[in-house]
Design a protein around this motif. Structure first.
Motif, PDB file in Angstrom:
ATOM      1  N   MET A 139       0.847  -1.190   0.000  1.00  0.00           N
ATOM      2  CA  MET A 139       0.000   0.000   0.000  1.00  0.00           C
ATOM      3  C   MET A 139       0.882   1.239   0.000  1.00  0.00           C
ATOM      4  SD  MET A 139      -3.052   1.088   2.618  1.00  0.00           S
ATOM      5  CE  MET A 139      -4.050  -0.269   2.047  1.00  0.00           C
ATOM      6  N   LYS A 140       0.590   2.192  -0.846  1.00  0.00           N
ATOM      7  CA  LYS A 140       1.421   3.378  -0.959  1.00  0.00           C
ATOM      8  C   LYS A 140       1.385   4.202   0.327  1.00  0.00           C
ATOM      9  CE  LYS A 140       0.829   3.812  -5.950  1.00  0.00           C
ATOM     10  NZ  LYS A 140       0.362   4.675  -7.042  1.00  0.00           N
ATOM     11  N   LEU A 141       2.496   4.898   0.608  1.00  0.00           N
ATOM     12  CA  LEU A 141       2.593   5.713   1.816  1.00  0.00           C
ATOM     13  C   LEU A 141       1.480   6.742   1.860  1.00  0.00           C
ATOM     14  CD1 LEU A 141       4.078   6.614   4.345  1.00  0.00           C
ATOM     15  CD2 LEU A 141       5.536   8.036   2.900  1.00  0.00           C
ATOM     16  N   TYR A 142       1.185   7.393   0.725  1.00  0.00           N
ATOM     17  CA  TYR A 142       0.177   8.446   0.759  1.00  0.00           C
ATOM     18  C   TYR A 142      -1.215   7.873   0.978  1.00  0.00           C
ATOM     19  CZ  TYR A 142       4.023  11.185  -1.001  1.00  0.00           C
ATOM     20  OH  TYR A 142       5.229  11.791  -1.141  1.00  0.00           O
ATOM     21  N   LYS A 143      -1.439   6.655   0.518  1.00  0.00           N
ATOM     22  CA  LYS A 143      -2.723   6.032   0.822  1.00  0.00           C
ATOM     23  C   LYS A 143      -2.874   5.898   2.330  1.00  0.00           C
ATOM     24  CE  LYS A 143      -4.318   2.625  -1.635  1.00  0.00           C
ATOM     25  NZ  LYS A 143      -4.613   1.298  -2.199  1.00  0.00           N
ATOM     26  N   LEU A 144      -1.812   5.470   3.009  1.00  0.00           N
ATOM     27  CA  LEU A 144      -1.846   5.337   4.452  1.00  0.00           C
ATOM     28  C   LEU A 144      -2.088   6.678   5.121  1.00  0.00           C
ATOM     29  CD1 LEU A 144      -1.511   3.650   6.986  1.00  0.00           C
ATOM     30  CD2 LEU A 144       0.955   3.964   6.805  1.00  0.00           C
ATOM     31  N   TYR A 145      -1.402   7.738   4.631  1.00  0.00           N
ATOM     32  CA  TYR A 145      -1.648   9.081   5.170  1.00  0.00           C
ATOM     33  C   TYR A 145      -3.134   9.389   5.192  1.00  0.00           C
ATOM     34  CZ  TYR A 145       3.150  10.961   5.129  1.00  0.00           C
ATOM     35  OH  TYR A 145       4.449  11.241   5.370  1.00  0.00           O
ATOM     36  N   PHE A 191       7.261  24.360  -0.295  1.00  0.00           N
ATOM     37  CA  PHE A 191       6.889  22.946  -0.207  1.00  0.00           C
ATOM     38  C   PHE A 191       6.576  22.389  -1.597  1.00  0.00           C
ATOM     39  CE2 PHE A 191       5.607  21.864   4.389  1.00  0.00           C
ATOM     40  CZ  PHE A 191       6.696  22.572   4.879  1.00  0.00           C
ATOM     41  N   LYS A 192       6.847  21.111  -1.788  1.00  0.00           N
ATOM     42  CA  LYS A 192       6.613  20.442  -3.064  1.00  0.00           C
ATOM     43  C   LYS A 192       5.235  19.796  -3.064  1.00  0.00           C
ATOM     44  CE  LYS A 192       8.498  16.869  -6.136  1.00  0.00           C
ATOM     45  NZ  LYS A 192       9.578  15.851  -6.316  1.00  0.00           N
ATOM     46  N   GLU A 193       4.510  19.950  -4.164  1.00  0.00           N
ATOM     47  CA  GLU A 193       3.161  19.382  -4.250  1.00  0.00           C
ATOM     48  C   GLU A 193       3.206  17.863  -4.419  1.00  0.00           C
ATOM     49  OE1 GLU A 193      -1.075  19.936  -6.666  1.00  0.00           O
ATOM     50  OE2 GLU A 193       0.736  20.976  -7.358  1.00  0.00           O
ATOM     51  N   ILE A 194       2.353  17.184  -3.672  1.00  0.00           N
ATOM     52  CA  ILE A 194       2.193  15.735  -3.813  1.00  0.00           C
ATOM     53  C   ILE A 194       1.251  15.464  -4.974  1.00  0.00           C
ATOM     54  CG2 ILE A 194       1.348  13.633  -2.710  1.00  0.00           C
ATOM     55  CD1 ILE A 194       1.979  14.945  -0.008  1.00  0.00           C
ATOM     56  N   ILE A 195       1.715  14.736  -5.953  1.00  0.00           N
ATOM     57  CA  ILE A 195       0.886  14.340  -7.092  1.00  0.00           C
ATOM     58  C   ILE A 195       0.581  12.857  -6.949  1.00  0.00           C
ATOM     59  CG2 ILE A 195       0.674  14.221  -9.588  1.00  0.00           C
ATOM     60  CD1 ILE A 195       0.869  17.071  -8.498  1.00  0.00           C
ATOM     61  N   LEU A 196      -0.683  12.539  -6.702  1.00  0.00           N
ATOM     62  CA  LEU A 196      -1.097  11.147  -6.533  1.00  0.00           C
ATOM     63  C   LEU A 196      -1.487  10.558  -7.877  1.00  0.00           C
ATOM     64  CD1 LEU A 196      -3.305  11.427  -3.333  1.00  0.00           C
ATOM     65  CD2 LEU A 196      -0.925  10.710  -3.488  1.00  0.00           C
ATOM     66  N   GLU A 197      -0.917   9.406  -8.184  1.00  0.00           N
ATOM     67  CA  GLU A 197      -1.279   8.721  -9.403  1.00  0.00           C
ATOM     68  C   GLU A 197      -2.609   8.030  -9.204  1.00  0.00           C
ATOM     69  OE1 GLU A 197       1.798   6.045 -10.406  1.00  0.00           O
ATOM     70  OE2 GLU A 197       3.306   7.595 -10.740  1.00  0.00           O
ATOM     71  N   ASP A 198      -3.412   7.994 -10.261  1.00  0.00           N
ATOM     72  CA  ASP A 198      -4.707   7.338 -10.193  1.00  0.00           C
ATOM     73  C   ASP A 198      -4.507   5.864  -9.932  1.00  0.00           C
ATOM     74  OD1 ASP A 198      -7.364   6.924 -10.274  1.00  0.00           O
ATOM     75  OD2 ASP A 198      -7.680   7.678 -12.315  1.00  0.00           O
TER      76      ASP A 198
END
Length: 260
Positions: free
Chosen positions: A1-7, A251-258
């Motif tokens: 599971m991706k880190l950002y999904k966990l966030y 800050f750098k923008e988080i771009i989430l892949e679909d």
């Protein structure tokens, strides 16, 4: 599971209530085998939260790949309008409104701004502000008045489920016989091998509001599993709240892949 999904799983389940003067509710209600689905839905609707604002501290422990981590957050909520979360020492902050999800992380100097579409894909459940809020308050993720349901029982809970389950989504809602709030919400997507279970382990009476006290969330996708436990402390209802939020410069923008 991706880190950002966990966030985002953590952010969406980590903001409910507790109180110094709150009283834990003992689940002493008796099961009535003759109760109808219509009656259950009516009693459940009576317990919807009625507060205007909420402030609380929430202790969170989450486990992924057999590794457990924990931290505390401050929560402020204006019902139906804003959910605001601030992590210890201001290391991360999020603000969720009906139109937008915003988040920044000082550890990695990054931020996210977007709507619910991408996050819905990541979590495997169509999200909006109302659903997120309902999930956190022990209320149904779905509007029960919009569908047709059947009622049954087990030893401890009433069970509501759609009259017609589908291959895309199977839904089971377990209601507490003492106060008709949720004992558990279980969503299964067999074709995508996804499962989400939200268990409300205890409730409490806070200023005549029945609100969750302890929640356990299990999110599974393929062979990946995340378990989140929450303990809610120090809540105040209906006091003035502020929602400061400004993304730091640089800050750098988080771009989430679909999600596939």
């Amino acid at each position: 599971m991706k880190l950002y999904k966990l966030y985002f799983v953590i952010l969406f389940v980590a903001f409910v209530t507790s109180c110094k003067s709150a009283k834990t509710i003992t689940a002493s209600g008796e099961i009535n085998d003759a109760i109808s689905a219509k009656q259950l839905i009516k009693e459940n609707a009576k317990q919807d939260a009625k507060f205007n604002t909420l402030q609380a501290k929430v202790k969170i422990d989450y486990t992924q790949d057999l590794q457990e981590q924990g931290y505390s957050v401050n929560l402020r909520m204006e019902k139906d309008k804003t959910i605001w979360i601030n992590a210890t020492l201001g290391l991360a902050r999020a603000m969720i409104t009906p139109d937008q999800v915003r988040f920044y992380d000082r550890i990695n100097n990054q931020y996210f701004e977007g709507d619910y579409a991408l996050l819905s894909n990541l979590l495997g459940v169509e999200l909006n502000f109302k659903k997120v809020q309902s999930l956190l308050l022990g209320e149904s993720l779905f509007n029960l008045k919009d569908g047709k349901y059947t009622a049954s029982t087990n030893d401890k809970s009433y069970i509501l489920q759609p009259k017609e389950q589908t291959a895309l989504l199977e839904l089971f809602l377990l209601l507490n016989p003492s106060h008709f709030k949720m004992d558990s919400q279980q969503l299964l997507q067999p074709l995508k091998r996804r499962f989400l279970q939200v268990d409300y382990l205890a409730y409490q009476d806070v200023d005549q509001e029945i609100l969750p006290k302890d929640i356990k969330i299990m999110a599974v996708e393929d062979n990946d599993e995340v378990i989140i436990a929450m303990e809610y402390k120090s809540v105040l209802l209906n006091e003035e709240v502020r929602f400061p939020f400004k993304i730091p410069s640089g800050f750098k923008e988080i771009i989430l892949e679909d999600a596939p």
